[in-house]
Design a protein around this motif. Structure first.
Motif, PDB file in Angstrom:
ATOM      1  N   ASN A 174       0.783  -1.233   0.122  1.00 18.51           N
ATOM      2  CA  ASN A 174       0.022   0.069   0.002  1.00 18.51           C
ATOM      3  C   ASN A 174       0.964   1.194  -0.066  1.00 18.51           C
ATOM      4  O   ASN A 174       0.501   1.944  -0.698  1.00 18.51           O
ATOM      5  CB  ASN A 174      -1.008  -0.155   1.123  1.00 18.51           C
ATOM      6  CG  ASN A 174      -2.052  -0.730   0.858  1.00 18.51           C
ATOM      7  OD1 ASN A 174      -2.724  -1.144  -0.111  1.00 18.51           O
ATOM      8  ND2 ASN A 174      -2.858  -1.514   1.992  1.00 18.51           N
ATOM      9  N   VAL A 175       1.910   1.360   0.948  1.00 20.51           N
ATOM     10  CA  VAL A 175       2.836   2.444   0.963  1.00 20.51           C
ATOM     11  C   VAL A 175       3.378   2.800  -0.623  1.00 20.51           C
ATOM     12  O   VAL A 175       3.631   3.943  -0.893  1.00 20.51           O
ATOM     13  CB  VAL A 175       3.639   2.538   2.019  1.00 20.51           C
ATOM     14  CG1 VAL A 175       4.880   3.427   1.933  1.00 20.51           C
ATOM     15  CG2 VAL A 175       3.159   2.288   3.305  1.00 20.51           C
ATOM     16  N   ILE A 176       4.076   1.619  -1.173  1.00 17.38           N
ATOM     17  CA  ILE A 176       4.685   2.015  -2.258  1.00 17.38           C
ATOM     18  C   ILE A 176       3.936   2.185  -3.664  1.00 17.38           C
ATOM     19  O   ILE A 176       4.257   2.140  -4.587  1.00 17.38           O
ATOM     20  CB  ILE A 176       5.849   1.056  -2.491  1.00 17.38           C
ATOM     21  CG1 ILE A 176       5.327  -0.497  -2.649  1.00 17.38           C
ATOM     22  CG2 ILE A 176       6.804   1.084  -1.289  1.00 17.38           C
ATOM     23  CD1 ILE A 176       6.488  -1.393  -3.108  1.00 17.38           C
ATOM     24  N   SER A 177       2.588   1.890  -3.267  1.00 14.88           N
ATOM     25  CA  SER A 177       1.492   1.836  -4.544  1.00 14.88           C
ATOM     26  C   SER A 177       1.819   0.816  -5.565  1.00 14.88           C
ATOM     27  O   SER A 177       1.679   0.878  -6.761  1.00 14.88           O
ATOM     28  CB  SER A 177       1.367   3.079  -5.209  1.00 14.88           C
ATOM     29  OG  SER A 177       0.935   4.313  -4.192  1.00 14.88           O
ATOM     30  N   MET A 178       2.203  -0.634  -5.100  1.00 16.12           N
ATOM     31  CA  MET A 178       2.415  -1.518  -5.978  1.00 16.12           C
ATOM     32  C   MET A 178       1.251  -1.849  -6.660  1.00 16.12           C
ATOM     33  O   MET A 178       0.087  -2.141  -6.002  1.00 16.12           O
ATOM     34  CB  MET A 178       3.078  -2.768  -4.992  1.00 16.12           C
ATOM     35  CG  MET A 178       3.433  -3.900  -5.921  1.00 16.12           C
ATOM     36  SD  MET A 178       3.882  -5.521  -4.913  1.00 16.12           S
ATOM     37  CE  MET A 178       4.538  -4.919  -3.392  1.00 16.12           C
ATOM     38  N   ARG A 179       1.479  -1.942  -7.935  1.00 19.25           N
ATOM     39  CA  ARG A 179       0.328  -2.268  -8.883  1.00 19.25           C
ATOM     40  C   ARG A 179       0.513  -3.703  -9.230  1.00 19.25           C
ATOM     41  O   ARG A 179       1.392  -4.475  -9.431  1.00 19.25           O
ATOM     42  CB  ARG A 179       0.518  -1.524 -10.396  1.00 19.25           C
ATOM     43  CG  ARG A 179      -0.333  -1.896 -11.248  1.00 19.25           C
ATOM     44  CD  ARG A 179      -0.171  -0.850 -12.394  1.00 19.25           C
ATOM     45  NE  ARG A 179      -0.856  -1.488 -13.505  1.00 19.25           N
ATOM     46  CZ  ARG A 179      -2.025  -1.120 -13.756  1.00 19.25           C
ATOM     47  NH1 ARG A 179      -2.731  -0.470 -13.196  1.00 19.25           N
ATOM     48  NH2 ARG A 179      -2.814  -1.601 -15.044  1.00 19.25           N
ATOM     49  N   PRO A 180      -0.860  -4.448  -9.121  1.00 18.67           N
ATOM     50  CA  PRO A 180      -0.918  -5.846  -9.720  1.00 18.67           C
ATOM     51  C   PRO A 180      -0.523  -6.085 -11.000  1.00 18.67           C
ATOM     52  O   PRO A 180      -1.032  -5.163 -11.815  1.00 18.67           O
ATOM     53  CB  PRO A 180      -2.349  -6.285  -9.339  1.00 18.67           C
ATOM     54  CG  PRO A 180      -2.806  -5.199  -8.270  1.00 18.67           C
ATOM     55  CD  PRO A 180      -2.025  -3.863  -8.652  1.00 18.67           C
ATOM     56  N   ASN A 181       0.125  -7.055 -11.396  1.00 22.76           N
ATOM     57  CA  ASN A 181       0.274  -7.595 -12.945  1.00 22.76           C
ATOM     58  C   ASN A 181      -1.070  -7.826 -13.421  1.00 22.76           C
ATOM     59  O   ASN A 181      -2.048  -8.507 -12.988  1.00 22.76           O
ATOM     60  CB  ASN A 181       1.209  -8.574 -12.978  1.00 22.76           C
ATOM     61  CG  ASN A 181       2.590  -8.490 -12.488  1.00 22.76           C
ATOM     62  OD1 ASN A 181       2.741  -8.435 -11.216  1.00 22.76           O
ATOM     63  ND2 ASN A 181       3.394  -8.676 -13.165  1.00 22.76           N
ATOM     64  N   ASP A 182      -1.508  -7.335 -14.836  1.00 21.38           N
ATOM     65  CA  ASP A 182      -2.611  -7.569 -15.355  1.00 21.38           C
ATOM     66  C   ASP A 182      -2.556  -9.369 -15.507  1.00 21.38           C
ATOM     67  O   ASP A 182      -3.806  -9.721 -15.796  1.00 21.38           O
ATOM     68  CB  ASP A 182      -2.250  -7.141 -16.960  1.00 21.38           C
ATOM     69  CG  ASP A 182      -2.545  -5.418 -16.773  1.00 21.38           C
ATOM     70  OD1 ASP A 182      -2.943  -4.854 -15.468  1.00 21.38           O
ATOM     71  OD2 ASP A 182      -2.082  -4.796 -17.669  1.00 21.38           O
ATOM     72  N   GLU A 183      -1.609  -9.962 -15.591  1.00 24.96           N
ATOM     73  CA  GLU A 183      -1.511 -11.351 -15.799  1.00 24.96           C
ATOM     74  C   GLU A 183      -2.437 -12.083 -14.709  1.00 24.96           C
ATOM     75  O   GLU A 183      -2.831 -13.178 -14.879  1.00 24.96           O
ATOM     76  CB  GLU A 183      -0.202 -11.952 -16.019  1.00 24.96           C
ATOM     77  CG  GLU A 183       0.496 -11.555 -17.041  1.00 24.96           C
ATOM     78  CD  GLU A 183       1.490 -10.173 -17.063  1.00 24.96           C
ATOM     79  OE1 GLU A 183       2.214 -10.011 -17.886  1.00 24.96           O
ATOM     80  OE2 GLU A 183       1.092  -9.378 -15.997  1.00 24.96           O
ATOM     81  N   PHE A 184      -2.421 -11.694 -13.660  1.00 22.77           N
ATOM     82  CA  PHE A 184      -3.002 -12.261 -12.632  1.00 22.77           C
ATOM     83  C   PHE A 184      -4.536 -12.155 -12.659  1.00 22.77           C
ATOM     84  O   PHE A 184      -5.278 -13.236 -12.174  1.00 22.77           O
ATOM     85  CB  PHE A 184      -2.944 -11.429 -11.232  1.00 22.77           C
ATOM     86  CG  PHE A 184      -1.450 -11.412 -10.436  1.00 22.77           C
ATOM     87  CD1 PHE A 184      -0.958 -12.848 -10.244  1.00 22.77           C
ATOM     88  CD2 PHE A 184      -0.752 -10.495 -10.367  1.00 22.77           C
ATOM     89  CE1 PHE A 184       0.360 -12.986  -9.669  1.00 22.77           C
ATOM     90  CE2 PHE A 184       0.480 -10.658  -9.716  1.00 22.77           C
ATOM     91  CZ  PHE A 184       1.060 -11.960  -9.327  1.00 22.77           C
TER      92      PHE A 184
END
Length: 192
Positions: A174-184
């Motif tokens: 959440n803190v680093i704004s990690m984006r999920p991969n589209d592949e998931f």
């Protein structure tokens, strides 16, 4: 348009230390893509190594009475309580595969009490969510209920450790704004 996968710098795979590069490439070979968690956490190599060592100790162990799907249920349910988009999407995808059920991850992420899971799994998730949100209130009644569903002390430790570890992961994502991969988003879903 390219969307950033982290608000912090993300190193190139070829610039990683050899041991980290080997780990990332092995994951890429197995999954067919590099999950963004590997790239974003590579920003801090010592923490990357510690994170994945503990992750693997918890999630890849072959002892105990928790299935791979149940481990992923714990991550998905508690990550939802922590509002962690990355972990809900990523571990929900893995849960769909391990559970061989295209709906269970969404059900568990939204409300495990309405999910198509066993009473044993429901008790496990009740406990995990209590650890996630109110760990100081865990008491002997919680242990007794888990024992009645066939869990032992080592299983209870695993439930708590997975919950606690992913509490750290959720907060960092959440803190680093990690984006999920589209592949998931397509993993474990059956085409119509």
């Amino acid at each position: 348009m390219t969307t950033a996968i982290s608000r912090f710098p993300v190193p190139e795979i070829n610039d990683l230390p050899e041991d980290m590069r080997e780990k990332v490439l092995a994951v890429q070979e197995k999954a067919g893509f590099v999950p963004n968690v590997f790239l974003t956490l590579a920003h801090r190599p010592d923490e990357f190594r510690a994170f994945f060592a503990y992750h693997d100790a918890l999630m890849l162990k072959t002892t105990g009475n928790l299935s791979k799907a149940e481990r992923e249920m714990i991550v998905t349910a508690t990550s939802a309580k922590n509002n962690c988009l990355y972990c809900v999407v990523a571990h929900g995808a893995i849960l769909r595969i391990y559970a061989k059920n295209t709906l269970v991850a969404d059900q568990v992420a939204v409300n495990h009490l309405k999910a198509d899971i066993t009473p044993r799994q429901s008790a496990m998730l009740d406990f995990a969510i209590k650890v996630c949100l109110d760990s100081q209130s865990v008491n002997e009644t919680d242990y007794a209920l888990l024992y009645s569903h066939g869990f032992d002390d080592e299983d209870i430790w695993d439930i708590a450790a997975i919950t606690a570890f992913f509490g750290l992961s959720n907060r960092m994502a959440n803190v680093i704004s990690m984006r999920p991969n589209d592949e998931f988003f397509l993993m474990g879903r059956t085409p119509r």
